[in-house]
Write an enzyme that holds these catalytic residues in place. Structure first.
Site, PDB file in Angstrom:
ATOM      1  N   SER A  33       0.858  12.489  -3.722  1.00 57.41           N
ATOM      2  CA  SER A  33      -0.766  12.742  -2.928  1.00 57.41           C
ATOM      3  C   SER A  33       0.410  13.816  -2.313  1.00 57.41           C
ATOM      4  O   SER A  33      -0.205  14.705  -2.486  1.00 57.41           O
ATOM      5  CB  SER A  33      -0.186  11.324  -1.850  1.00 57.41           C
ATOM      6  OG  SER A  33      -1.709  10.971  -1.578  1.00 57.41           O
ATOM      7  N   ASP A  53      -3.218   6.550  -7.379  1.00 56.06           N
ATOM      8  CA  ASP A  53      -2.213   7.604  -6.317  1.00 56.06           C
ATOM      9  C   ASP A  53      -1.315   7.195  -6.239  1.00 56.06           C
ATOM     10  O   ASP A  53      -1.402   6.027  -7.294  1.00 56.06           O
ATOM     11  CB  ASP A  53      -2.687   6.405  -4.622  1.00 56.06           C
ATOM     12  CG  ASP A  53      -1.703   7.588  -3.750  1.00 56.06           C
ATOM     13  OD1 ASP A  53      -0.743   7.575  -3.611  1.00 56.06           O
ATOM     14  OD2 ASP A  53      -2.569   8.231  -2.762  1.00 56.06           O
TER      15      ASP A  53
END
Length: 292
Positions: A39, A196
């Site tokens: 991320s 994610d």
């Protein structure tokens, strides 16, 4: 000293990693051969490699200052996005990396973590369950290396940033590693749905090369029961975890808080100085078994 470095995710909190790195890198001649991130942590690792980390704090502070809301409800009935995060993030990656993408191609290897949903769940359900896991890890369990997602069949894959052929592919890779609906749209990478990378593990240690060496792991949140830094054996490796000495004053998806972004950076610099003082004094490391 450290031949590999891991960057946890954490949105705006990741500026703590920039401040910490800036203080310690020159003093210990920190030049790892592999960086692993997830991320926003993956983006920060890339910015460090191209020498744009400090500039990114100024850039995003300016953008956050110009963005008054995290949610624009009036856009529900229009074409403009309700959540501004995706466009801000995408434009930031392109602005900061475009003219130095060639430098990234020749830098140390950057591995970016992406989560894959299990095949046995319908795509829409898998994304919803993955989102629930992500937020429960973040707000409820707070384990450093949670196992819930893996038990349900979610996997964490790693992609080498240097294999991206252009800035477009690199941007898609970072956005895929950060895919968290509804703040971002649903995304695919290499023809498969993604989430994610932090859904499986926000501290992506699975991307570490095996073999003898030392690994520095930069967290972005505080984990209760652990000191500010500690070192433990993992096979033939020594892993040194470092966490912020206090919670960075900004939440992951708060894109309206330039002061919190800068304060997280300053906390990182302060923690870096303290870390170096203890290293030079050959103390300050706790060795023990990891809590899971």
């Amino acid at each position: 000293m450290f031949d590999q470095v891991v960057f946890a995710g954490g949105g705006g909190r990741c500026t703590w990693q920039i401040g910490f790195w800036e203080v310690i890198a020159d003093q210990i001649k920190l030049k790892p051969r592999v960086l692993t991130g997830v991320s926003a942590g993956a983006m920060i690792a890339g910015l460090i490699l191209i020498g744009r980390a400090t500039a990114s704090v100024d850039y995003f502070s300016s953008v956050f200052n110009a963005n008054p809301r995290n949610v624009y409800w009036r856009n529900l009935l229009g074409k403009a996005p309700v959540f501004p995060h995706y466009e801000i993030y995408r434009e930031g990656i392109q602005e900061l990396f475009s003219d130095r993408f060639k430098d990234l191609k020749s830098a140390a290897e950057l591995r970016v973590a992406v989560s894959r949903p299990p095949n046995w769940l319908p795509a829409s359900v898998a994304l919803a369950v993955g989102g629930a896991i992500y937020y429960s890890n973040k707000y409820l369990h707070r384990k450093m290396h949670p196992k819930v997602a893996r038990r349900l069949g979610y996997k964490q894959d790693f992609f080498c940033a240097q294999e991206c052929t252009d800035i477009g592919e690199f941007t898609q890779l970072i956005l895929s590693s950060s895919c968290t609906p509804p703040f971002t749209p649903r995304l695919s990478l290499a023809g498969k749905k993604v989430l994610d990378g932090g859904v499986v593990d926000n501290v992506p240690v699975e991307g570490i090369d095996p073999g003898e060496g030392r690994v520095l792991i930069l967290l972005t949140r505080r984990y209760r029961g652990f000191p500010d830094w500690f070192t433990q054996s993992q096979g033939r490796q020594l892993w040194t975890y470092v966490q912020p000495s206090q919670s960075p004053p900004i939440s992951v998806w708060d894109f309206t808080n330039p002061e919190g972004l800068i304060n997280a950076y300053e906390i990182g610099r302060r923690d870096g100085r303290i870390f170096m003082q203890n290293m030079l004094a050959e103390r300050g490391f706790y060795t023990g078994s990891q809590k899971k």
